[in-house]
Design a protein around this motif. Sequence first.
Motif, PDB file in Angstrom:
ATOM      1  N   MET A   1       8.169  -5.659   6.047  1.00  0.00           N
ATOM      2  CA  MET A   1       9.091  -6.435   5.060  1.00  0.00           C
ATOM      3  C   MET A   1       8.258  -7.226   3.984  1.00  0.00           C
ATOM      4  O   MET A   1       8.840  -7.247   2.868  1.00  0.00           O
ATOM      5  CB  MET A   1       9.805  -7.445   6.072  1.00  0.00           C
ATOM      6  CG  MET A   1      10.710  -6.745   7.181  1.00  0.00           C
ATOM      7  SD  MET A   1      11.417  -8.089   8.345  1.00  0.00           S
ATOM      8  CE  MET A   1      12.707  -8.620   7.434  1.00  0.00           C
ATOM      9  N   SER A   2       7.327  -7.617   4.471  1.00  0.00           N
ATOM     10  CA  SER A   2       6.284  -8.311   3.362  1.00  0.00           C
ATOM     11  C   SER A   2       5.491  -7.394   2.473  1.00  0.00           C
ATOM     12  O   SER A   2       5.279  -7.550   1.454  1.00  0.00           O
ATOM     13  CB  SER A   2       5.296  -9.215   4.102  1.00  0.00           C
ATOM     14  OG  SER A   2       5.959 -10.184   4.849  1.00  0.00           O
ATOM     15  N   LEU A   3       5.506  -6.150   3.108  1.00  0.00           N
ATOM     16  CA  LEU A   3       4.572  -5.268   2.135  1.00  0.00           C
ATOM     17  C   LEU A   3       5.461  -4.832   0.887  1.00  0.00           C
ATOM     18  O   LEU A   3       4.711  -4.492  -0.203  1.00  0.00           O
ATOM     19  CB  LEU A   3       4.093  -3.657   2.905  1.00  0.00           C
ATOM     20  CG  LEU A   3       2.931  -4.056   3.874  1.00  0.00           C
ATOM     21  CD1 LEU A   3       3.050  -2.712   4.660  1.00  0.00           C
ATOM     22  CD2 LEU A   3       1.690  -4.327   3.028  1.00  0.00           C
ATOM     23  N   ARG A   4       6.545  -4.877   0.759  1.00  0.00           N
ATOM     24  CA  ARG A   4       7.492  -4.589  -0.449  1.00  0.00           C
ATOM     25  C   ARG A   4       7.108  -5.285  -1.630  1.00  0.00           C
ATOM     26  O   ARG A   4       7.160  -5.028  -2.612  1.00  0.00           O
ATOM     27  CB  ARG A   4       9.035  -4.769  -0.111  1.00  0.00           C
ATOM     28  CG  ARG A   4       9.561  -3.971   1.195  1.00  0.00           C
ATOM     29  CD  ARG A   4      11.109  -4.460   1.378  1.00  0.00           C
ATOM     30  NE  ARG A   4      11.912  -4.427   0.136  1.00  0.00           N
ATOM     31  CZ  ARG A   4      12.834  -5.019  -0.259  1.00  0.00           C
ATOM     32  NH1 ARG A   4      12.756  -6.207   0.187  1.00  0.00           N
ATOM     33  NH2 ARG A   4      13.467  -5.310  -1.207  1.00  0.00           N
ATOM     34  N   TYR A   5       6.732  -6.873  -1.251  1.00  0.00           N
ATOM     35  CA  TYR A   5       6.169  -7.617  -2.310  1.00  0.00           C
ATOM     36  C   TYR A   5       4.700  -7.326  -2.607  1.00  0.00           C
ATOM     37  O   TYR A   5       4.340  -7.435  -3.961  1.00  0.00           O
ATOM     38  CB  TYR A   5       6.205  -9.001  -1.800  1.00  0.00           C
ATOM     39  CG  TYR A   5       7.818  -9.376  -1.401  1.00  0.00           C
ATOM     40  CD1 TYR A   5       8.661  -9.914  -2.409  1.00  0.00           C
ATOM     41  CD2 TYR A   5       8.175  -9.500  -0.319  1.00  0.00           C
ATOM     42  CE1 TYR A   5       9.807 -10.287  -2.288  1.00  0.00           C
ATOM     43  CE2 TYR A   5       9.391 -10.087   0.101  1.00  0.00           C
ATOM     44  CZ  TYR A   5      10.267 -10.135  -1.036  1.00  0.00           C
ATOM     45  OH  TYR A   5      11.765 -10.708  -0.857  1.00  0.00           O
TER      46      TYR A   5
END
Length: 637
Positions: free
Chosen positions: A501-505
Amino acid sequence: MQLAPDYAPTPEPPEAIYAAYLQHLQRRQRGNSAYTQAARSFLRRWPDVTAWTAVPLGEKLSANGSTRPFITFLMVSRRLHPGYDYLVHRKLASLWHELTDSALQPDLDQFIAAATQLGFSERVSSAIGSQIIARLLIETGRPLLDLSERDLRDLLRACDDRERNTGRGAKHYRSTMHSARQILFHLGVLDSPAPPSMIASTLERRMADVPAALRPAFVAYLERKRATCVAKTVSSLATRLAHFGRYLAAVDPDIASLNSLDRRRHIEPFLTSLTSAVNSATGAPITVADRIRRVHAVGNFFAEITEWGWDDVPSRRLIFRDDLPRQQRFLPRYLPVDADRKLTVALSDSPYRLAADALLVQRACGLRIGELLDLELDCVHEIPGQGSWLKVPLGKLDSERMVPLGEEVLTLVDRITATRSPGRLMSHPRTGAPADFLFTHHGKRLSQNAVRAELNRAAAIAGLGHITPHQLRHTYATALINAGVSLQALMALLGHVSTQMSLRYAHLFDSTVRTEYERALDLAKSHIGPMPTNRPQLPLTDISSGEWKDTPLIKSRLAGGYCLRAPAQGSCPYANICENCPSFHTDSTHLGVLAAQRLDAADLAADAEKRGWIAEAERHHALVARLDMLLSRSKSA
């Protein structure tokens, strides 16, 4: 049927009533012989004024203009309780003039003060008071704090009866009744706040278009999902299964059971129909993500009832992994720095402070909109030696977290605390426990619709088009990534439960990608070699008789010469690209070249300004600033 009121009026001689009416007229400095004659006629016919309540409604409403003021006096002095049927038919436009020094005035003043404290304007407070509370006080004969839920239901029932009998709508009564309930709740008169103005339909009603033989299974499945899913998830499932049910009703209305569903006859045409399905609200084609959700909902429905061992299940598997369309992978839609700044200014200048400040808090803390509106009054925690932290309540992923706060956010929270409407604790929508929410307005929680409306208004003023609240969360996360925050810290701040989820940013601005890009650019430049010399002059103009910097053309100083372009061509996008490239380096041996280039750039800026080429002048000024920085570095090296 006329309901018996909860009072026992004391008979009063007609002479005493008449004398009190004369004093009332004198105090108001109005009245004439027609008024007094009408009062005498009324008292002769009904010496016991309470007997007038038995008169048919039509006769009551036919009273002339001289008699109505006397009837109003009897009502506000609590001598007459005419029945809700008369009160909802009769306009009480002059009621506030009649209230001065009346028995009703203290109660109405108390109600309006409470409404104003909850954020209602004076005009709206007066409207609710005259339309609802005054009628309740007149008919019940009781003080404000002794009103009950039954009294409000009786008044609303009379409004419904009037609507059925005359066709005159009761929408305005229902609207003000909802607000009156909320105010009475915060006054402690009612035990519970006003119910939501919109009540969700039952599952049976939402599945009404599903073929009759399949409807019980659809409803039973959704009822079972209530045990493990939140209400919003069940509602979303109901919407998607209803789409599937309507499709089955259209293609095979006589289908008798789930067992008779066929892959080729029912499922594959359904999957194909999704490619042309439209959003019922916007009329636009549904997104790929929505198509995936609809297929997932149907597939999970079949898989779960089969796993649970229900009797009526499909005879074979009907939905497969390959039935899902390819997922579109968008980057998070953050706001660029300029847009973020413009929106912040528009929100800071907004006259609608509570909703605007809510959005500023969301941007500053990266909250989901549900988490934002669930914040409670004690959400800020001071940790010795660690500063201030915001306790973010359970949200989309059922997890709490703490977010560090700066002074600007603390100032925002202080302003919100002063702006919000105080009142009694309200039931938390998740737990049912009493909660003192941070964002309250008119005695209720601030709604998502109010927040979205304020965001649309501010975005329009800033000239940014449509923006969603979740984009503020994306913007917060993107700013953290740009600042170099670690993936683990980003997960904690955003409340993510997986690294994906955080890797998208993290994919937005990958420092490794940037480093590799710059290394490849340096390598490419080294392969180009020296630029060719003795190039032919472009026949744009003859400069043999003058200085090239004086030509009426767009000009740029280059390392080995200069560039001339016709004004119609515009500025060259590659002009001075090297000097502005982060890979460009220089040293003290090039100070003379750089100083000469700076002088030329300053001259070209002045020339462009004189000709009115503002954008061209700005380009040269930017180059001058860049050269100043390079010269400063070279001298200090």
